[in-house]
Design a protein around this motif. Structure first.
Motif, PDB file in Angstrom:
ATOM      1  N   UNK A  19       0.851  -1.188   0.000  1.00  0.00           N
ATOM      2  CA  UNK A  19       0.000   0.000   0.000  1.00  0.00           C
ATOM      3  C   UNK A  19       0.891   1.243   0.000  1.00  0.00           C
ATOM      4  N   UNK A  20       0.572   2.258  -0.799  1.00  0.00           N
ATOM      5  CA  UNK A  20       1.416   3.456  -0.862  1.00  0.00           C
ATOM      6  C   UNK A  20       1.696   4.037   0.526  1.00  0.00           C
ATOM      7  N   UNK A  21       2.991   4.156   0.842  1.00  0.00           N
ATOM      8  CA  UNK A  21       3.399   4.703   2.128  1.00  0.00           C
ATOM      9  C   UNK A  21       3.544   3.671   3.230  1.00  0.00           C
ATOM     10  N   UNK A  22       3.119   2.419   2.986  1.00  0.00           N
ATOM     11  CA  UNK A  22       3.213   1.385   4.013  1.00  0.00           C
ATOM     12  C   UNK A  22       4.628   0.807   4.050  1.00  0.00           C
ATOM     13  N   UNK A  23       4.906   0.036   5.092  1.00  0.00           N
ATOM     14  CA  UNK A  23       6.232  -0.549   5.278  1.00  0.00           C
ATOM     15  C   UNK A  23       6.542  -1.550   4.174  1.00  0.00           C
ATOM     16  N   UNK A  24       7.685  -1.395   3.533  1.00  0.00           N
ATOM     17  CA  UNK A  24       8.111  -2.332   2.508  1.00  0.00           C
ATOM     18  C   UNK A  24       8.563  -3.645   3.152  1.00  0.00           C
ATOM     19  N   UNK A  25       8.369  -4.742   2.425  1.00  0.00           N
ATOM     20  CA  UNK A  25       8.805  -6.045   2.928  1.00  0.00           C
ATOM     21  C   UNK A  25      10.315  -6.177   2.780  1.00  0.00           C
ATOM     22  N   UNK A  26      10.947  -6.638   3.843  1.00  0.00           N
ATOM     23  CA  UNK A  26      12.385  -6.911   3.813  1.00  0.00           C
ATOM     24  C   UNK A  26      12.647  -8.262   4.469  1.00  0.00           C
ATOM     25  N   UNK A  27      13.589  -8.990   3.904  1.00  0.00           N
ATOM     26  CA  UNK A  27      14.015 -10.275   4.465  1.00  0.00           C
ATOM     27  C   UNK A  27      15.532 -10.321   4.438  1.00  0.00           C
ATOM     28  N   UNK A  28      16.122 -10.728   5.557  1.00  0.00           N
ATOM     29  CA  UNK A  28      17.573 -10.881   5.592  1.00  0.00           C
ATOM     30  C   UNK A  28      17.945 -12.042   6.502  1.00  0.00           C
ATOM     31  N   UNK A 116       0.915  -8.941  -8.610  1.00  0.00           N
ATOM     32  CA  UNK A 116       1.270  -8.719  -7.206  1.00  0.00           C
ATOM     33  C   UNK A 116       2.457  -7.777  -7.003  1.00  0.00           C
ATOM     34  N   UNK A 117       3.271  -7.596  -8.044  1.00  0.00           N
ATOM     35  CA  UNK A 117       4.447  -6.745  -7.895  1.00  0.00           C
ATOM     36  C   UNK A 117       4.203  -5.312  -8.356  1.00  0.00           C
ATOM     37  N   UNK A 118       2.970  -5.013  -8.754  1.00  0.00           N
ATOM     38  CA  UNK A 118       2.622  -3.652  -9.175  1.00  0.00           C
ATOM     39  C   UNK A 118       1.336  -3.225  -8.471  1.00  0.00           C
ATOM     40  N   UNK A 119       1.397  -2.147  -7.705  1.00  0.00           N
ATOM     41  CA  UNK A 119       0.192  -1.687  -7.037  1.00  0.00           C
ATOM     42  C   UNK A 119      -0.739  -1.061  -8.082  1.00  0.00           C
ATOM     43  N   UNK A 120      -2.021  -1.410  -8.054  1.00  0.00           N
ATOM     44  CA  UNK A 120      -2.935  -0.931  -9.101  1.00  0.00           C
ATOM     45  C   UNK A 120      -3.172   0.575  -9.039  1.00  0.00           C
ATOM     46  N   UNK A 121      -3.497   1.139 -10.186  1.00  0.00           N
ATOM     47  CA  UNK A 121      -3.833   2.561 -10.245  1.00  0.00           C
ATOM     48  C   UNK A 121      -5.200   2.822  -9.624  1.00  0.00           C
ATOM     49  N   UNK A 122      -6.078   1.809  -9.698  1.00  0.00           N
ATOM     50  CA  UNK A 122      -7.389   1.910  -9.076  1.00  0.00           C
ATOM     51  C   UNK A 122      -7.801   0.529  -8.574  1.00  0.00           C
ATOM     52  N   UNK A 123      -8.770   0.511  -7.669  1.00  0.00           N
ATOM     53  CA  UNK A 123      -9.204  -0.726  -7.028  1.00  0.00           C
ATOM     54  C   UNK A 123     -10.676  -0.972  -7.330  1.00  0.00           C
ATOM     55  N   UNK A 124     -11.009  -2.223  -7.647  1.00  0.00           N
ATOM     56  CA  UNK A 124     -12.423  -2.619  -7.746  1.00  0.00           C
ATOM     57  C   UNK A 124     -12.945  -2.764  -6.317  1.00  0.00           C
ATOM     58  N   UNK A 125     -13.782  -1.844  -5.919  1.00  0.00           N
ATOM     59  CA  UNK A 125     -14.148  -1.712  -4.507  1.00  0.00           C
ATOM     60  C   UNK A 125     -15.509  -2.329  -4.212  1.00  0.00           C
ATOM     61  N   UNK A 126     -15.828  -2.400  -2.933  1.00  0.00           N
ATOM     62  CA  UNK A 126     -17.140  -2.848  -2.489  1.00  0.00           C
ATOM     63  C   UNK A 126     -18.001  -1.632  -2.143  1.00  0.00           C
ATOM     64  N   UNK A 127     -19.294  -1.763  -2.382  1.00  0.00           N
ATOM     65  CA  UNK A 127     -20.238  -0.686  -2.087  1.00  0.00           C
ATOM     66  C   UNK A 127     -20.631  -0.705  -0.608  1.00  0.00           C
ATOM     67  N   UNK A 128     -21.120   0.410  -0.150  1.00  0.00           N
ATOM     68  CA  UNK A 128     -21.531   0.510   1.242  1.00  0.00           C
ATOM     69  C   UNK A 128     -22.721  -0.390   1.547  1.00  0.00           C
ATOM     70  N   UNK A 129     -23.503  -0.759   0.538  1.00  0.00           N
ATOM     71  CA  UNK A 129     -24.688  -1.593   0.790  1.00  0.00           C
ATOM     72  C   UNK A 129     -24.378  -3.086   0.851  1.00  0.00           C
ATOM     73  N   UNK A 130     -23.094  -3.458   0.750  1.00  0.00           N
ATOM     74  CA  UNK A 130     -22.772  -4.884   0.704  1.00  0.00           C
ATOM     75  C   UNK A 130     -22.893  -5.540   2.079  1.00  0.00           C
ATOM     76  N   UNK A 131     -22.604  -4.790   3.140  1.00  0.00           N
ATOM     77  CA  UNK A 131     -22.659  -5.371   4.481  1.00  0.00           C
ATOM     78  C   UNK A 131     -24.031  -5.925   4.835  1.00  0.00           C
TER      79      UNK A 131
END
Length: 208
Positions: A19-28, A116-131
């Motif tokens: 997610x933009x601004x979130x912690x990047x994954x690192x393994x060592x 998985x290696x490219x964050x999408x420009x937009x997201x297919x989202x859920x509507x508020x009425x789904x709950x």
């Protein structure tokens, strides 16, 4: 012959999109056999929302349950995969045409291509009425192949809250591009991390 399990988990690596601004994954490796150690020992740094993961209610509601408080049985059992490819928003209108009788866990295939290696420009989202719709159907777990059930710029997280208010729990970033719609057994266990707002999961399906 037993039917094989299908892995629907994003591979976590240093190349995985976060997610933009979130912690990047690192393994060592902090100890290695080559350097005289008794074993190779690795350390990771990551956001709990890296790759395929479960959200805990605490992620979006301060009084919500953390991941270690949730019932593991929610993440194991019969699930239904439905294709809503072509829909940029998914809610009551997009789902009411499916036979969801007896379904408790619903996985949404929203795209036929995953990166998985490219964050999408937009997201297919859920509507508020789904709950409310999912609660009416008796569904308590929703999974999506998108990084979030809400949009990238959303601050109100209306879909998250709609699901929370109707006792529906969330899995995000599933890999469903090669999965045919239908009924499956699902195992998608999060790590039992005390106080956690989420956790990466290893999610697998088996056709029934």
């Amino acid at each position: 012959m037993n039917k094989e399990w299908i892995d629907i988990t994003q591979t976590i690596s240093t190349r995985i999109a976060t997610w933009p601004g979130d912690t990047l994954f690192e393994y060592e490796l902090t100890a290695t056999k080559d350097d005289g150690g008794a074993a190779n020992v690795g350390t990771i740094t990551a956001s709990l929302h890296t790759g395929t993961h479960a959200d805990a209610p605490f992620h979006y509601v301060s009084e919500g349950k953390t991941l270690d408080m949730l019932d593991v049985n929610m993440y194991i059992g019969r699930a239904k995969v439905v294709s809503v490819v072509g829909a940029t928003e998914i809610g009551r209108e997009e789902l009411e045409g499916f036979d969801l009788t007896g379904v408790e866990r619903l996985l949404l295939k929203t795209t036929n291509t995953a990166s998985p290696e490219k964050f999408p420009d937009r997201i297919n989202t859920l509507k508020e009425n789904i709950g409310p719709f999912l609660k009416e159907k008796g569904i308590y777990l929703i999974g999506t192949d998108q990084p979030s059930v809400d949009g990238i710029e959303s601050k109100e997280l209306l879909a998250h809250h709609s699901l929370f208010n109707n006792d529906v729990f969330i899995i995000e970033n599933l890999l469903l591009e090669k999965v045919e719609p239908g009924d499956y057994d699902l195992i998608a266990l999060p790590l039992k991390i005390e106080g956690a707002d989420g956790s990466p999961i290893r999610a697998v399906l088996r056709k029934v």
